[in-house]
Design a protein around this motif. Structure first.
Motif, PDB file in Angstrom:
ATOM      1  N   ARG A 179       0.878  -1.266   0.014  1.00 47.19           N
ATOM      2  CA  ARG A 179       0.032  -0.004   0.088  1.00 47.19           C
ATOM      3  C   ARG A 179       0.925   1.421   0.106  1.00 47.19           C
ATOM      4  NH1 ARG A 179      -5.170  -1.363   3.970  1.00 47.19           N
ATOM      5  NH2 ARG A 179      -6.287  -2.849   2.639  1.00 47.19           N
ATOM      6  N   ARG A 180       1.894   1.298   0.792  1.00 50.58           N
ATOM      7  CA  ARG A 180       2.766   2.180   0.879  1.00 50.58           C
ATOM      8  C   ARG A 180       3.432   2.636  -0.779  1.00 50.58           C
ATOM      9  NH1 ARG A 180       4.497   0.513   5.944  1.00 50.58           N
ATOM     10  NH2 ARG A 180       6.212  -0.550   4.917  1.00 50.58           N
ATOM     11  N   ALA A 181       3.544   1.662  -1.429  1.00 53.82           N
ATOM     12  CA  ALA A 181       4.234   1.852  -2.873  1.00 53.82           C
ATOM     13  C   ALA A 181       3.206   2.298  -3.480  1.00 53.82           C
ATOM     14  CB  ALA A 181       4.749   0.526  -3.014  1.00 53.82           C
ATOM     15  N   GLU A 182       1.844   1.947  -3.560  1.00 53.92           N
ATOM     16  CA  GLU A 182       0.815   2.062  -4.436  1.00 53.92           C
ATOM     17  C   GLU A 182       0.395   3.669  -4.064  1.00 53.92           C
ATOM     18  OE1 GLU A 182      -1.007   0.582  -7.196  1.00 53.92           O
ATOM     19  OE2 GLU A 182       1.100  -0.026  -6.941  1.00 53.92           O
ATOM     20  N   ARG A 183       0.417   4.170  -2.729  1.00 50.69           N
ATOM     21  CA  ARG A 183      -0.099   5.477  -2.578  1.00 50.69           C
ATOM     22  C   ARG A 183       1.294   6.446  -3.115  1.00 50.69           C
ATOM     23  NH1 ARG A 183      -0.453   3.286   2.964  1.00 50.69           N
ATOM     24  NH2 ARG A 183      -2.707   3.203   3.167  1.00 50.69           N
ATOM     25  N   ALA A 184       2.439   6.081  -3.205  1.00 52.17           N
ATOM     26  CA  ALA A 184       3.643   6.928  -3.756  1.00 52.17           C
ATOM     27  C   ALA A 184       3.137   7.047  -5.273  1.00 52.17           C
ATOM     28  CB  ALA A 184       4.981   6.363  -3.276  1.00 52.17           C
ATOM     29  N   ASP A 221     -32.044  20.359   4.230  1.00 52.01           N
ATOM     30  CA  ASP A 221     -31.913  19.589   5.569  1.00 52.01           C
ATOM     31  C   ASP A 221     -31.132  18.376   5.656  1.00 52.01           C
ATOM     32  OD1 ASP A 221     -33.269  21.661   6.430  1.00 52.01           O
ATOM     33  OD2 ASP A 221     -35.233  20.625   6.192  1.00 52.01           O
ATOM     34  N   ARG A 222     -30.406  17.978   4.679  1.00 44.26           N
ATOM     35  CA  ARG A 222     -29.552  16.781   4.483  1.00 44.26           C
ATOM     36  C   ARG A 222     -28.035  17.465   5.354  1.00 44.26           C
ATOM     37  NH1 ARG A 222     -32.309  12.040   3.649  1.00 44.26           N
ATOM     38  NH2 ARG A 222     -33.487  12.289   1.775  1.00 44.26           N
ATOM     39  N   VAL A 223     -27.404  16.551   5.963  1.00 42.81           N
ATOM     40  CA  VAL A 223     -26.224  16.819   6.393  1.00 42.81           C
ATOM     41  C   VAL A 223     -24.808  15.999   5.585  1.00 42.81           C
ATOM     42  CG1 VAL A 223     -24.440  17.066   8.535  1.00 42.81           C
ATOM     43  CG2 VAL A 223     -26.854  17.094   8.706  1.00 42.81           C
ATOM     44  N   VAL A 224     -24.293  16.899   4.968  1.00 38.11           N
ATOM     45  CA  VAL A 224     -23.301  16.425   3.965  1.00 38.11           C
ATOM     46  C   VAL A 224     -21.899  16.684   4.408  1.00 38.11           C
ATOM     47  CG1 VAL A 224     -22.486  16.178   1.594  1.00 38.11           C
ATOM     48  CG2 VAL A 224     -24.903  16.574   2.083  1.00 38.11           C
ATOM     49  N   SER A 225     -21.234  15.603   4.499  1.00 36.04           N
ATOM     50  CA  SER A 225     -19.704  15.897   4.504  1.00 36.04           C
ATOM     51  C   SER A 225     -18.927  15.862   3.533  1.00 36.04           C
ATOM     52  CB  SER A 225     -19.069  14.935   5.869  1.00 36.04           C
ATOM     53  OG  SER A 225     -17.669  15.163   5.821  1.00 36.04           O
ATOM     54  N   ALA A 226     -18.189  16.833   3.009  1.00 36.20           N
ATOM     55  CA  ALA A 226     -17.360  16.951   2.039  1.00 36.20           C
ATOM     56  C   ALA A 226     -15.582  16.868   2.446  1.00 36.20           C
ATOM     57  CB  ALA A 226     -17.542  17.970   1.293  1.00 36.20           C
ATOM     58  N   TYR A 227     -15.004  17.707   1.615  1.00 36.44           N
ATOM     59  CA  TYR A 227     -13.696  17.626   2.041  1.00 36.44           C
ATOM     60  C   TYR A 227     -13.112  18.925   1.623  1.00 36.44           C
ATOM     61  CZ  TYR A 227     -12.640  15.530  -2.553  1.00 36.44           C
ATOM     62  OH  TYR A 227     -12.640  15.223  -3.886  1.00 36.44           O
ATOM     63  N   TRP A 228     -11.791  19.401   2.000  1.00 39.84           N
ATOM     64  CA  TRP A 228     -11.008  20.511   1.268  1.00 39.84           C
ATOM     65  C   TRP A 228      -9.925  20.068   0.400  1.00 39.84           C
ATOM     66  CZ3 TRP A 228     -13.023  25.083   1.579  1.00 39.84           C
ATOM     67  CH2 TRP A 228     -12.217  26.368   1.260  1.00 39.84           C
ATOM     68  N   PRO A 229     -10.051  20.134  -0.806  1.00 36.60           N
ATOM     69  CA  PRO A 229      -9.100  19.529  -1.613  1.00 36.60           C
ATOM     70  C   PRO A 229      -7.701  19.737  -1.468  1.00 36.60           C
ATOM     71  CG  PRO A 229      -9.887  21.149  -2.757  1.00 36.60           C
ATOM     72  CD  PRO A 229     -10.695  21.061  -1.479  1.00 36.60           C
ATOM     73  N   ILE A 230      -6.648  18.799  -1.377  1.00 36.10           N
ATOM     74  CA  ILE A 230      -5.332  18.889  -1.156  1.00 36.10           C
ATOM     75  C   ILE A 230      -4.509  17.818  -2.205  1.00 36.10           C
ATOM     76  CG2 ILE A 230      -5.436  19.443   1.333  1.00 36.10           C
ATOM     77  CD1 ILE A 230      -4.407  16.648   2.102  1.00 36.10           C
ATOM     78  N   ASN A 231      -3.334  18.156  -2.490  1.00 34.26           N
ATOM     79  CA  ASN A 231      -2.570  17.098  -3.275  1.00 34.26           C
ATOM     80  C   ASN A 231      -3.031  16.775  -4.366  1.00 34.26           C
ATOM     81  OD1 ASN A 231      -0.445  17.161  -1.206  1.00 34.26           O
ATOM     82  ND2 ASN A 231      -1.557  15.387  -0.015  1.00 34.26           N
ATOM     83  N   PRO A 237     -12.300  11.488  -0.186  1.00 33.16           N
ATOM     84  CA  PRO A 237     -11.514  11.353  -1.295  1.00 33.16           C
ATOM     85  C   PRO A 237     -10.769  10.120  -1.386  1.00 33.16           C
ATOM     86  CG  PRO A 237     -10.505  12.813   0.710  1.00 33.16           C
ATOM     87  CD  PRO A 237     -12.069  12.318   0.819  1.00 33.16           C
ATOM     88  N   LEU A 238     -10.392   9.606  -2.434  1.00 33.07           N
ATOM     89  CA  LEU A 238      -9.721   8.299  -2.677  1.00 33.07           C
ATOM     90  C   LEU A 238      -8.288   8.356  -3.227  1.00 33.07           C
ATOM     91  CD1 LEU A 238     -12.595   6.544  -4.810  1.00 33.07           C
ATOM     92  CD2 LEU A 238     -12.103   6.399  -2.217  1.00 33.07           C
ATOM     93  N   MET A 239      -7.318   7.905  -2.604  1.00 27.97           N
ATOM     94  CA  MET A 239      -5.959   7.694  -3.316  1.00 27.97           C
ATOM     95  C   MET A 239      -6.091   6.768  -4.453  1.00 27.97           C
ATOM     96  SD  MET A 239      -2.923   8.897  -3.811  1.00 27.97           S
ATOM     97  CE  MET A 239      -2.642   9.963  -2.235  1.00 27.97           C
ATOM     98  N   GLY A 240      -6.363   5.685  -4.104  1.00 27.05           N
ATOM     99  CA  GLY A 240      -6.797   4.635  -4.874  1.00 27.05           C
ATOM    100  C   GLY A 240      -8.308   3.961  -4.483  1.00 27.05           C
ATOM    101  N   TRP A 241      -8.896   3.024  -5.350  1.00 22.75           N
ATOM    102  CA  TRP A 241     -10.150   2.231  -5.008  1.00 22.75           C
ATOM    103  C   TRP A 241      -9.994   1.152  -5.644  1.00 22.75           C
ATOM    104  CZ3 TRP A 241     -13.420   1.538  -9.217  1.00 22.75           C
ATOM    105  CH2 TRP A 241     -13.083   2.296 -10.555  1.00 22.75           C
ATOM    106  N   ASP A 242     -11.280   0.047  -5.419  1.00 24.29           N
ATOM    107  CA  ASP A 242     -11.220  -0.928  -6.259  1.00 24.29           C
ATOM    108  C   ASP A 242     -12.789  -1.603  -6.298  1.00 24.29           C
ATOM    109  OD1 ASP A 242     -12.333  -2.484  -4.007  1.00 24.29           O
ATOM    110  OD2 ASP A 242     -10.355  -3.230  -3.368  1.00 24.29           O
ATOM    111  N   TYR A 300      -4.706   7.832   2.938  1.00 24.85           N
ATOM    112  CA  TYR A 300      -3.521   8.332   3.157  1.00 24.85           C
ATOM    113  C   TYR A 300      -2.737   7.408   4.219  1.00 24.85           C
ATOM    114  CZ  TYR A 300      -4.608  12.364   0.399  1.00 24.85           C
ATOM    115  OH  TYR A 300      -5.049  13.123  -0.789  1.00 24.85           O
ATOM    116  N   GLY A 301      -3.390   6.422   4.717  1.00 28.91           N
ATOM    117  CA  GLY A 301      -2.591   5.448   5.687  1.00 28.91           C
ATOM    118  C   GLY A 301      -2.795   5.806   7.135  1.00 28.91           C
ATOM    119  N   GLY A 302      -3.446   6.779   7.402  1.00 23.90           N
ATOM    120  CA  GLY A 302      -3.690   7.312   9.074  1.00 23.90           C
ATOM    121  C   GLY A 302      -4.820   6.401   9.430  1.00 23.90           C
TER     122      GLY A 302
END
Length: 225
Positions: free
Chosen positions: A36-41, A79-89, A156-161, A169-171
């Protein structure tokens, strides 16, 4: 030496994932972690190498597919509660979609780390929110923003199947969060089509997402019969 002796003493080959997936997936977590570390890189480098205009076009297409999925799955977003993300990398930029959801009456939230190695916390966001710097210098809503529990989580996905598993990101924060949410939110993975893997070699702690969307459209629908 007999064939049985060969099998008993031979070391697993470097292509063990292809030859014996059950060995790789269930009994060798250290091998999986290294892979996984190699694939993330690799995937991170490929994503960073995308041209700005290509990334922008892919993000716009992806947001359109997300709008279609949200409309089909949830209908009215008020009235739906939606979590998104702030884009990085080099992640797909969904901030225009976040603004549209806010305008439609949804409560939009962003995740952040309050306690290391603990589930994420979600704070309310709007286009008027004055962001502060959180962990890894990621912009997050301030402490004064209300904490909310998402009904829908965009991850957000680094990879997916194709089985719906996410390479992050591995955390481990996202899986911890899903395990802690009650009721669990509907989870939608968001990433690029080029980040598709045959498998992430899921481990016991990995939690499959409900949907995965890329610029090519809906790729995984675990609600489908």
């Amino acid at each position: 030496m007999t064939a049985d002796d060969d099998r008993r003493f031979a070391s697993p080959p470097c292509m063990a994932a292809d030859i014996a997936p059950e060995y790789f997936d269930q009994q060798q977590p250290n091998d999986v972690a290294r892979w996984r570390r190699a694939e993330r890189a690799r995937l991170h480098a490929a994503r960073q190498a995308m041209r700005v205009e290509d990334r922008r076009a892919a993000g716009e297409a992806l947001a359109g597919h997300l709008r279609d999925l949200l409309a089909a799955r949830f209908g009215e977003m008020r009235d739906r509660v939606v979590s998104a993300y702030w884009p990085i990398n080099g992640e797909p930029d969904l901030r225009p979609l976040m603004a549209d959801l806010h305008a439609a009456g949804a409560t939009v939230a962003l995740p952040l780390v309050e306690v290391k190695r603990s589930p994420l916390v979600f704070r309310h966001w709007s286009p008027a929110t004055r962001m502060v710097r959180g962990d890894w210098n990621i912009p997050v809503p301030p402490d004064t923003a209300a904490a909310v529990t998402p009904e829908i989580t965009l991850a957000p996905l680094m990879g997916w199947d194709p089985a719906g598993y996410r390479l992050g990101y591995g955390g481990g924060y996202f899986d911890r969060t899903l395990a802690a949410l009650s009721p669990r939110s509907v989870t939608i993975g968001v990433g690029f089509q080029a980040a598709r893997l045959d498998t992430i070699h899921p481990q016991p702690h990995d939690i499959a997402l409900d949907f995965i969307v890329t610029e090519a459209g809906l790729q995984v629908d675990r609600d489908a019969p």
